[in-house]
Design an enzyme around this catalytic site. Structure first.
Site, short mmCIF file in Angstrom:
data_model
loop_
_atom_site.label_atom_id
_atom_site.label_comp_id
_atom_site.label_asym_id
_atom_site.label_seq_id
_atom_site.Cartn_x
_atom_site.Cartn_y
_atom_site.Cartn_z
N GLY A 1 0.82 -1.21 0.00
CA GLY A 1 0.00 0.00 0.00
C GLY A 1 0.85 1.25 0.00
O GLY A 1 0.53 2.25 -0.66
N ASP B 1 1.01 -0.78 12.76
CA ASP B 1 1.40 -2.06 12.14
C ASP B 1 1.70 -3.14 13.17
O ASP B 1 1.94 -4.29 12.80
CB ASP B 1 2.63 -1.87 11.25
CG ASP B 1 2.30 -1.08 10.00
OD1 ASP B 1 1.10 -1.03 9.63
OD2 ASP B 1 3.22 -0.52 9.39
C1 S3P Z 1 3.02 3.36 6.20
C2 S3P Z 1 1.92 3.90 6.81
C3 S3P Z 1 0.88 3.09 7.48
C4 S3P Z 1 1.36 1.68 7.75
C5 S3P Z 1 2.08 1.08 6.57
C6 S3P Z 1 3.29 1.90 6.22
C7 S3P Z 1 3.98 4.25 5.54
O1 S3P Z 1 -0.26 3.01 6.64
O2 S3P Z 1 0.28 0.85 8.13
O3 S3P Z 1 2.47 -0.24 6.82
O4 S3P Z 1 5.09 3.81 5.22
O5 S3P Z 1 3.64 5.42 5.32
P1 S3P Z 1 -1.42 4.14 6.67
O6 S3P Z 1 -0.80 5.40 6.26
O7 S3P Z 1 -2.44 3.65 5.68
O8 S3P Z 1 -1.93 4.13 8.06
#
Ligand code: S3P
Length: 441
Positions: free
Chosen positions: A97, A326
């Site tokens: 993501g 996380d």
């Molecule tokens: C991350 C932000 C978090 C986290 C992901 C890594 C990042 O997600 O859960 O594993 O590197 O910016 P969200 O921004 O959707 O909370």
């Protein structure tokens, strides 16, 4: 990818000294900013996981030259903000993501069209959260009708052929959305200002400063305002990436729930926007000491010393959720071994991670004999004896590693199915686990 599983023997150990690999969030950002900088950047402590390799491959396919000094050391020949070239194929972001949402910010500012795809899990994750503000910046970005990937990004649709800065208040606490907009802001006319009510990881803000890009951060009483002006340049920098606290968290909990463990983890990133897991575990009674605190560039690190502890159940404070976002799968394992009830609320975000982590953890915990109640926005776990059994990770790397660690305190063996995605964040997990004394059948 072949279907893999772990068979964990009960009552493994978790002690000694361990180095865990580089931080995933910071590795993604290092590739992105180094690729867009002017000059050659050296990145040390890079995480060679499938997620980060996907980000690297995406920039290589847009003509960024990368010298692989070793698995964890890269020399990236930046092309400048406007030097990326049209990729031949769609960009496959795998399971990540972070890669997809941050890349979208970069790609919306380009003078070529692109398509971002992902695996089955990523293809089900919500993307309107970036689309809505990017459209306000006049990007041309679309996706499937239910708001999920693939993301289709077209050349800019306004006459100025430039994005437009916006003021935006984040409706969800998300560093990915914030970072996507900051990266798009590099390409915008005027200023892009993002207001966050809940503090989220600030690696993008810190790393922009490492690459000499001006950024304004104002801490107000109940929010933070982060502003970036388009049109400046990123200047190459040498980056040393701290060890990933999210990977360390598995072994921190392993040592806490072991019978007589003492574990020392080296050079762990302890950025205050990421260390919620330490605060939550300490509230549960964990004996965790930080030693040798220092800086790796703009990021604080420390050696973390953990001793086996008697844990107690707690109500997890809401203000710590985004800083431990996380780590909840492994915090739930700590809760399963604690005396009393642990309750988490206001954490519906956990349902849209690499899997629905509230559901998968609730099903897994109950399969190994723990009393658990799933709530719409969280979970209630009654600490008890982990009996053992079979758990399906649902393809989620952190769920898989959490149940592997649970075996340290289980009465019988635990089998974890569907573990192949552990390679997305911690390819050396099995070797590290064996090193500290966990036993695989
Ligand atoms: C991350 C932000 C978090 C986290 C992901 C890594 C990042 O997600 O859960 O594993 O590197 O910016 P969200 O921004 O959707 O909370």
């Amino acid at each position: 990818m072949p279907f893999t599983s772990y068979q964990m023997q009960a009552q493994g150990k978790c002690n000694g000294t361990l180095e865990v690999p580089g931080d995933k969030s910071i590795s993604h950002r290092a590739i992105m900013l180094a690729s867009l900088a002017q000059g050659v950047s050296e990145v040390k402590g890079f995480l060679p996981s499938t997620d980060c390799e996907a980000t690297l491959a995406a920039f290589q396919s847009m003509s960024v030259e990368v010298e692989r000094v070793s698995a964890t050391c890269l020399r990236i020949h930046g092309v400048g903000l406007h030097g990326l070239q049209l990729p031949k194929n769609d960009l496959d972001m795998g399971n990540s993501g972070t890669a997809m949402r941050l890349m979208a910010g970069v790609l919306c500012g380009q003078k070529f069209a692109s398509v971002l795809t992902g695996d089955e899990s990523l293809s089900a994750r919500p993307m309107q959260r970036i689309q809505e503000p990017l459209l306000k910046m006049q990007a041309d970005i679309s996706m499937s009708s239910n708001g999920t990937p693939p993301l289709v990004i077209n050349k800019l649709n306004n006459n100025a052929s430039q994005l437009v800065g916006i003021n935006y208040q984040l409706p969800v606490a998300s560093a990915q959305v914030k970072s996507c907009l900051l990266l798009a802001g590099l390409y915008a006319q005027g200023e892009t200002c993002i207001e966050e009510k809940a503090q989220t990881r600030d690696h993008t803000e810190r790393m922009l400063q490492s690459f000499a890009y001006p950024i304004k951060i104002e801490q107000q009483e109940n929010s933070k305002n982060i502003c970036i002006q388009g049109g400046n340049a990123l200047i190459a920098a040498n980056i040393t990436i701290p060890a990933d606290i999210s990977s360390a968290a598995f072994f921190i909990v392993g040592a806490l729930i072991s019978k007589a463990g003492k574990l020392e983890l080296k050079n762990i990133g302890i950025n205050p926007t990421r260390n919620g897991v330490i605060e939550i575990l300490r509230l549960m009674g964990a004996d965790i000491e930080l030693k040798n605190e220092k800086m790796f560039g703009v990021e604080p690190v420390a050696d973390v010393v953990v001793r086996s502890s008697k844990l107690k159940g707690i109500q997890i404070p809401t203000h710590l959720i985004s800083n431990a976002i996380d780590e909840f799968p492994i915090i739930f394992i700590a809760a399963a071994c604690a005396n009393g009830v642990t309750e988490l609320s206001d954490a519906e975000e956990l349902r849209v991670k690499e899997s629905d982590r509230i559901h998968n953890m609730a099903v897994g915990l109950s399969a190994v004999g723990i009393e658990v109640r799933e709530k719409a926005d969280g979970i209630k776990i009654t600490g008890g004896r982990i009996k053992g059994g079979e758990v399906d990770s649902g393809g989620d790397h952190r769920v898989a590693m959490s149940f592997a660690i649970a075996s340290v305190a289980s009465e019988q063996a635990i089998t974890i199915l569907n573990t192949e995605n552990v390679a997305t964040s911690f390819p050396e997990f099995v070797a590290s686990a064996k090193q500290v004394g966990l036993e695989f059948c």
